[in-house]
Design a protein around this motif. Structure first.
Motif, PDB file in Angstrom:
ATOM      1  N   ASP A  81      29.737  25.168  10.313  1.00 48.85           N
ATOM      2  CA  ASP A  81      30.305  25.416   9.000  1.00 48.85           C
ATOM      3  C   ASP A  81      29.219  25.391   7.944  1.00 48.85           C
ATOM      4  OD1 ASP A  81      33.455  24.305   7.575  1.00 48.85           O
ATOM      5  OD2 ASP A  81      32.152  25.998   7.156  1.00 48.85           O
ATOM      6  N   GLU A  82      29.558  25.845   6.763  1.00 51.57           N
ATOM      7  CA  GLU A  82      28.581  26.021   5.706  1.00 51.57           C
ATOM      8  C   GLU A  82      29.028  25.325   4.439  1.00 51.57           C
ATOM      9  OE1 GLU A  82      26.650  29.792   3.249  1.00 51.57           O
ATOM     10  OE2 GLU A  82      28.457  30.005   4.412  1.00 51.57           O
ATOM     11  N   ASP A  83      28.082  24.832   3.677  1.00 50.67           N
ATOM     12  CA  ASP A  83      28.365  24.202   2.390  1.00 50.67           C
ATOM     13  C   ASP A  83      28.118  25.225   1.293  1.00 50.67           C
ATOM     14  OD1 ASP A  83      27.144  21.174   0.749  1.00 50.67           O
ATOM     15  OD2 ASP A  83      28.841  22.498   0.357  1.00 50.67           O
ATOM     16  N   GLY A  84      29.086  25.496   0.471  1.00 51.20           N
ATOM     17  CA  GLY A  84      28.887  26.446  -0.612  1.00 51.20           C
ATOM     18  C   GLY A  84      30.152  26.656  -1.375  1.00 51.20           C
ATOM     19  N   GLY A  85      30.077  27.383  -2.506  1.00 53.84           N
ATOM     20  CA  GLY A  85      31.272  27.698  -3.277  1.00 53.84           C
ATOM     21  C   GLY A  85      31.416  26.848  -4.504  1.00 53.84           C
ATOM     22  N   SER A  91      31.384  21.783  -3.896  1.00 53.69           N
ATOM     23  CA  SER A  91      31.950  22.945  -3.224  1.00 53.69           C
ATOM     24  C   SER A  91      33.267  22.661  -2.532  1.00 53.69           C
ATOM     25  CB  SER A  91      30.948  23.467  -2.182  1.00 53.69           C
ATOM     26  OG  SER A  91      30.721  22.478  -1.209  1.00 53.69           O
ATOM     27  N   LEU A  92      34.139  23.641  -2.581  1.00 55.07           N
ATOM     28  CA  LEU A  92      35.356  23.647  -1.782  1.00 55.07           C
ATOM     29  C   LEU A  92      35.488  25.064  -1.260  1.00 55.07           C
ATOM     30  CD1 LEU A  92      37.535  21.671  -0.909  1.00 55.07           C
ATOM     31  CD2 LEU A  92      38.940  22.480  -2.787  1.00 55.07           C
ATOM     32  N   ILE A  93      34.637  25.395  -0.317  1.00 54.10           N
ATOM     33  CA  ILE A  93      34.503  26.773   0.138  1.00 54.10           C
ATOM     34  C   ILE A  93      35.767  27.276   0.822  1.00 54.10           C
ATOM     35  CG2 ILE A  93      33.502  26.252   2.400  1.00 54.10           C
ATOM     36  CD1 ILE A  93      31.573  28.649   1.857  1.00 54.10           C
ATOM     37  N   THR A  94      36.556  26.388   1.377  1.00 48.77           N
ATOM     38  CA  THR A  94      37.802  26.811   2.012  1.00 48.77           C
ATOM     39  C   THR A  94      38.793  27.343   0.990  1.00 48.77           C
ATOM     40  OG1 THR A  94      38.410  24.465   1.932  1.00 48.77           O
ATOM     41  CG2 THR A  94      37.644  25.338   4.043  1.00 48.77           C
ATOM     42  N   ASP A  95      38.577  27.025  -0.285  1.00 42.95           N
ATOM     43  CA  ASP A  95      39.407  27.549  -1.370  1.00 42.95           C
ATOM     44  C   ASP A  95      38.789  28.821  -1.942  1.00 42.95           C
ATOM     45  OD1 ASP A  95      41.290  27.809  -3.445  1.00 42.95           O
ATOM     46  OD2 ASP A  95      40.113  26.537  -4.779  1.00 42.95           O
ATOM     47  N   THR A  96      37.482  28.799  -2.214  1.00 48.02           N
ATOM     48  CA  THR A  96      36.839  29.916  -2.895  1.00 48.02           C
ATOM     49  C   THR A  96      36.557  31.108  -1.985  1.00 48.02           C
ATOM     50  OG1 THR A  96      34.653  28.944  -2.496  1.00 48.02           O
ATOM     51  CG2 THR A  96      35.757  28.363  -4.561  1.00 48.02           C
ATOM     52  N   ASN A  97      36.411  30.853  -0.696  1.00 55.83           N
ATOM     53  CA  ASN A  97      36.122  31.939   0.244  1.00 55.83           C
ATOM     54  C   ASN A  97      36.852  31.699   1.565  1.00 55.83           C
ATOM     55  OD1 ASN A  97      35.047  34.211   1.405  1.00 55.83           O
ATOM     56  ND2 ASN A  97      32.917  33.508   1.376  1.00 55.83           N
TER      57      ASN A  97
END
Length: 246
Positions: A228-232, A5-11
């Motif tokens: 923070d959350e892990d996902g994406g 995941s790279l949630i800062t990119d995807t969301n």
């Protein structure tokens, strides 16, 4: 290939991405007298999320206009090349073995100002390479070209790698997984790093299970009182090899 995941990119508008920006701010003000330019990330044991935290933090730092380099110094179980989908044929291990410029095998990403030095092929002697004078020179060279250097290192309890690297950097951050790491192991990790002179500037408590009103479960990262959350999805690939822009 396993997706990371790279949630800062995807969301980027999510509360999760905002929490990473808060973490970025906390680090910025960790020491008002001296800038923290080189930061080591480690954990007590495996699979606690240190690599994901490193990647997402690097992403939001670069979004703020800072020149960021992520070094994957986990030459036992490297992941940064998977997160950013970068070729890992050459990287940190080849840099240290060949004794070339520390920035020779740095790769650009799709995010401006963000570069990654992958681990390279897994060597038979990771600890010896990390403890070499070449590694120290690499870190100093990276400091000259980047605003911040984030170093992803192996877990600290079972391996010496993080303890070897800790004295070379300005600060260390522990990534600890709730429900996975015990208080005893967390304290042992802290004490082991402090014994070698590490300056621990913070801790991220990862995978804290929270239940929402909709009865869905989310995983949060905490830095102090921030979460923070892990996902994406993983970041898209860029094959271009590029050093820092002057």
């Amino acid at each position: 290939m396993t997706k990371h995941s790279l949630i800062t990119d995807t969301n980027p508008k999510s509360a999760v991405a905002e929490a990473y920006r808060i973490l970025r701010t906390n680090i910025q003000f960790a020491n008002v007298d001296k800038a923290v330019k080189t930061i080591l990330f480690t954990s007590a044991g495996p699979d606690e999320g240190k690599s994901t935290v490193t990647a997402n933090l690097g992403f939001v730092m670069a979004q703020a206009g800072k020149k960021i380099l992520i070094i994957d110094a986990d030459m036992r179980k490297p992941i940064q090349h998977k997160i950013f989908d970068i070729d890992n044929g050459q990287g940190l291990s080849t840099t240290l073995v060949e004794d070339v410029s520390g920035l020779t095998y740095v790769s650009a990403t799709l995010q401006d100002n963000l570069h990654v030095l992958t681990s390279g092929p897994i060597p038979p002697n990771p600890a010896e390479l990390l403890g070499s004078n070449r590694m120290q020179r690499l870190i100093r060279e990276a400091e000259e070209h980047y605003d911040t250097v984030l170093i992803d290192s192996p877990p600290a309890i079972a391996l010496a790698d993080s303890s070897i690297l800790a004295p070379m950097v300005d600060g260390a951050i522990l990534v600890l997984s709730a429900g996975q790491v015990t208080k005893e192991y967390a304290l042992q990790t802290k004490e082991r790093l402090e014994t070698v002179g590490a300056r621990i500037i913070g801790a991220v408590l990862n995978k804290v299970e929270m239940k929402s009103k909709e009865h869905y479960y989310y995983y949060y990262y905490y830095y102090g009182s921030d979460r923070d959350e892990d996902g994406g999805k993983k970041h898209k690939r860029r094959n271009k090899k590029s050093g820092p822009k002057n």
